[in-house]
Design an enzyme around this catalytic site. Structure first.
Site, PDB file in Angstrom:
ATOM      1  N   TYR A 177     -40.183 -79.346  38.187  1.00 51.08           N
ATOM      2  CA  TYR A 177     -41.371 -79.420  38.990  1.00 51.08           C
ATOM      3  C   TYR A 177     -40.990 -79.484  40.356  1.00 51.08           C
ATOM      4  O   TYR A 177     -41.605 -78.562  41.406  1.00 51.08           O
ATOM      5  CB  TYR A 177     -42.401 -80.433  38.739  1.00 51.08           C
ATOM      6  CG  TYR A 177     -43.824 -80.319  39.206  1.00 51.08           C
ATOM      7  CD1 TYR A 177     -44.288 -79.247  40.121  1.00 51.08           C
ATOM      8  CD2 TYR A 177     -44.652 -81.276  38.734  1.00 51.08           C
ATOM      9  CE1 TYR A 177     -45.490 -78.978  40.348  1.00 51.08           C
ATOM     10  CE2 TYR A 177     -46.164 -80.910  39.069  1.00 51.08           C
ATOM     11  CZ  TYR A 177     -46.341 -79.988  39.985  1.00 51.08           C
ATOM     12  OH  TYR A 177     -47.725 -79.715  40.295  1.00 51.08           O
ATOM     13  N   GLU A 181     -41.169 -73.148  46.718  1.00 50.35           N
ATOM     14  CA  GLU A 181     -42.312 -72.542  47.136  1.00 50.35           C
ATOM     15  C   GLU A 181     -42.707 -72.836  48.517  1.00 50.35           C
ATOM     16  O   GLU A 181     -43.057 -71.993  49.311  1.00 50.35           O
ATOM     17  CB  GLU A 181     -43.599 -73.060  46.451  1.00 50.35           C
ATOM     18  CG  GLU A 181     -43.502 -72.559  44.794  1.00 50.35           C
ATOM     19  CD  GLU A 181     -44.613 -73.439  44.247  1.00 50.35           C
ATOM     20  OE1 GLU A 181     -45.479 -74.159  44.616  1.00 50.35           O
ATOM     21  OE2 GLU A 181     -44.535 -73.649  42.638  1.00 50.35           O
TER      22      GLU A 181
END
Length: 231
Positions: free
Chosen positions: A152, A159
């Site tokens: 994660y 991102e």
């Protein structure tokens, strides 16, 4: 998930979800294979050129999951699912595809997010597929609720690096994907400010979603251990 519903899919809904999750498992397995193949034998290609079509198809197909939650086909929170899906769609369509290759697609964030996304999604979709038939082995439960601890943050880092590359592009070309004043509609839209706004949303939302996954991990692993003791 928070705010889950108790409704279970019927036989046709179950078959549809099984097919959807199985196809997504294969799709993200192929993307992971493409990433590995690129680093084994890059040739004259780029990582994005190699994986672009697969990522666009299988990531955008996840929009169906918003529909699944909205109509109650799966017991997930609509708001959380919508954010998780649309944030990734934004990365693919609104960041990587929306900027020239020398920006987001060439960012060091791309391999980070592709590796994190593909491993996560292979595990997640295969877990969902097995869960529909109540045949989930303990190792799959452990993987589903443990690998996120590392993947994660890696994915989010990738991102944000891609967003940063897009911000550099939008700062250099302020009229790109923007609608500025004066104009007939007396309306303005700034691609740059949208990118910055979304990046800022990660500050409150990432810790919340990350901690939610830890809560889910405790719940699932503890309940699974309890079931094993009573067997």
């Amino acid at each position: 998930m928070i705010g889950t519903k108790s409704k279970k899919p019927g036989i046709f809904g179950k078959l549809y979800l099984a097919l959807y999750n199985f196809i997504q498992t294969l799709g993200w397995s192929y993307i992971l294979y493409q990433v590995i193949q690129y680093y084994i034998n890059p040739l004259n290609n780029t990582l994005w050129n190699k994986a672009e079509l697969s990522v666009v198809v299988f990531q955008n197909a996840a929009v169906l999951e918003v529909i699944h939650t909205t109509i109650g086909l799966v017991p997930s929170n609509v708001i959380i699912t919508t954010f998780q899906v649309l944030s990734r769609v934004m990365v693919v369509v609104g960041v990587i595809l929306a900027t020239p290759y020398t920006y987001a697609a060439a960012s060091p964030g791309l391999p980070l997010l592709l590796i994190a996304w593909s491993i996560t999604e292979v595990i997640r979709y295969f877990y969902y597929f097995l869960n529909l038939f109540a045949i989930v082995p303990h190792i799959m439960i452990w993987l589903r609720y443990t690998t996120f601890i590392i993947l994660y943050p890696i994915g989010v880092t990738g991102e944000l690096l891609c967003f940063y590359a897009a911000v550099r592009y939008a700062s250099t070309y302020p009229h790109a994907w923007s609608y500025v004043l004066p104009n007939t509609w007396n309306f303005t839209f700034s691609y740059l400010y949208v990118l910055i706004g979304i990046m800022l949303l990660y500050i409150p939302l990432f810790p919340k979603l990350y901690m939610h996954m830890f809560a889910q991990r405790r719940k699932m692993l503890n309940s699974n251990a309890a079931v094993k003791k009573t067997d």
